[in-house]
Design a protein around this motif. Structure first.
Motif, PDB file in Angstrom:
ATOM      1  N   SER A  71      -7.961   4.722  -5.384  1.00  0.00           N
ATOM      2  CA  SER A  71      -6.746   4.655  -4.577  1.00  0.00           C
ATOM      3  C   SER A  71      -5.570   4.359  -5.498  1.00  0.00           C
ATOM      4  O   SER A  71      -5.560   3.332  -6.188  1.00  0.00           O
ATOM      5  CB  SER A  71      -6.867   3.580  -3.496  1.00  0.00           C
ATOM      6  N   LEU A  74      -3.727   1.117  -4.454  1.00  0.00           N
ATOM      7  CA  LEU A  74      -4.419  -0.112  -4.839  1.00  0.00           C
ATOM      8  C   LEU A  74      -4.295  -0.372  -6.338  1.00  0.00           C
ATOM      9  O   LEU A  74      -4.114  -1.522  -6.770  1.00  0.00           O
ATOM     10  CB  LEU A  74      -5.892  -0.019  -4.437  1.00  0.00           C
ATOM     11  N   TRP A  78      -2.714  -3.841  -7.975  1.00  0.00           N
ATOM     12  CA  TRP A  78      -3.403  -4.794  -8.845  1.00  0.00           C
ATOM     13  C   TRP A  78      -2.922  -4.728 -10.294  1.00  0.00           C
ATOM     14  O   TRP A  78      -3.341  -5.527 -11.123  1.00  0.00           O
ATOM     15  CB  TRP A  78      -4.912  -4.645  -8.752  1.00  0.00           C
TER      16      TRP A  78
END
Length: 208
Positions: A71, A74, A78
């Motif tokens: 993803s 994502l 992070w």
């Protein structure tokens, strides 16, 4: 007086830093507390994330493998969050570092020379208010255990010397540190000072 000495000296089973005796050390303690709080939050979040992943994605609860591969959103999250945290931590860290290296007009200069098993000190501007400038020189040797008084409090094992360095308070001081033979390290934990004494090299630190 005894209470003050015990606060500024190492204690049995001490797990934290020494009590601050300077503005620099006070800033180090404040930054350390904020950093420990942030690290605690990060560790708890990572522990919860690992527990959540192991518990809900174990084979007994998920008979079929997920088709989730990657993803972009994502990965951006992070990567951006740790970078943002490092940027937030860098601001007080660099501020503290530059404050420690700040050069001011010193009212007194203490010259520190490291030797094997002893230190020598010299105050050049000692008694400079008189017409003839004088210098104060003395040598500090570590006292053996047998030489420590047993009837008096305030003497520290493996830290006590035959003479103590006495400096004025509320005064800008300049410390010049060097060595005569091998590498040494001169430190005062309650002041937040630690500097290497290198032969042939003069290191400078400031103290207020």
């Amino acid at each position: 007086m005894i209470f003050i000495i015990q606060c500024d000296s190492p204690a049995l089973w001490q797990t934290y830093l020494s009590d601050p005796a300077s503005i620099t050390m006070e800033g180090i303690l404040i930054f350390n507390k904020h950093l420990l709080f942030l690290l605690t939050v990060i560790v708890l979040f990572i522990a919860w994330l690992l527990f959540y992943t192991i518990y809900y994605f174990i084979e007994y609860n998920n008979k079929f493998s997920s088709k989730f591969v990657h993803s972009k959103e994502l990965e951006i999250v992070w990567t951006s969050i740790p970078a943002l945290l490092l940027l937030i931590l860098s601001t007080p860290s660099f501020t503290l570092l530059y404050a420690m290296d700040e050069i001011s007009e010193p009212e007194l200069t203490l010259k520190i020379l490291g030797h094997q098993w002893f230190w020598s000190y010299e105050i050049s501007e000692f008694n400079s208010c008189q017409k003839q400038e004088q210098s104060l020189k003395y040598v500090c040797y570590m006292m053996a255990l047998d030489g420590l008084p047993t009837t008096k409090q305030g003497y520290f094992r493996l830290l006590e010397t035959n003479k103590r360095v006495i400096l004025p308070t509320n005064t800008h001081l300049r410390l010049l540190v060097s060595a005569a033979d091998v590498l040494h390290s001169w430190t005062v934990p309650s002041f937040g000072l630690k500097v290497d004494a290198c032969p042939g090299r003069l290191n400078q630190i400031n103290l207020f």
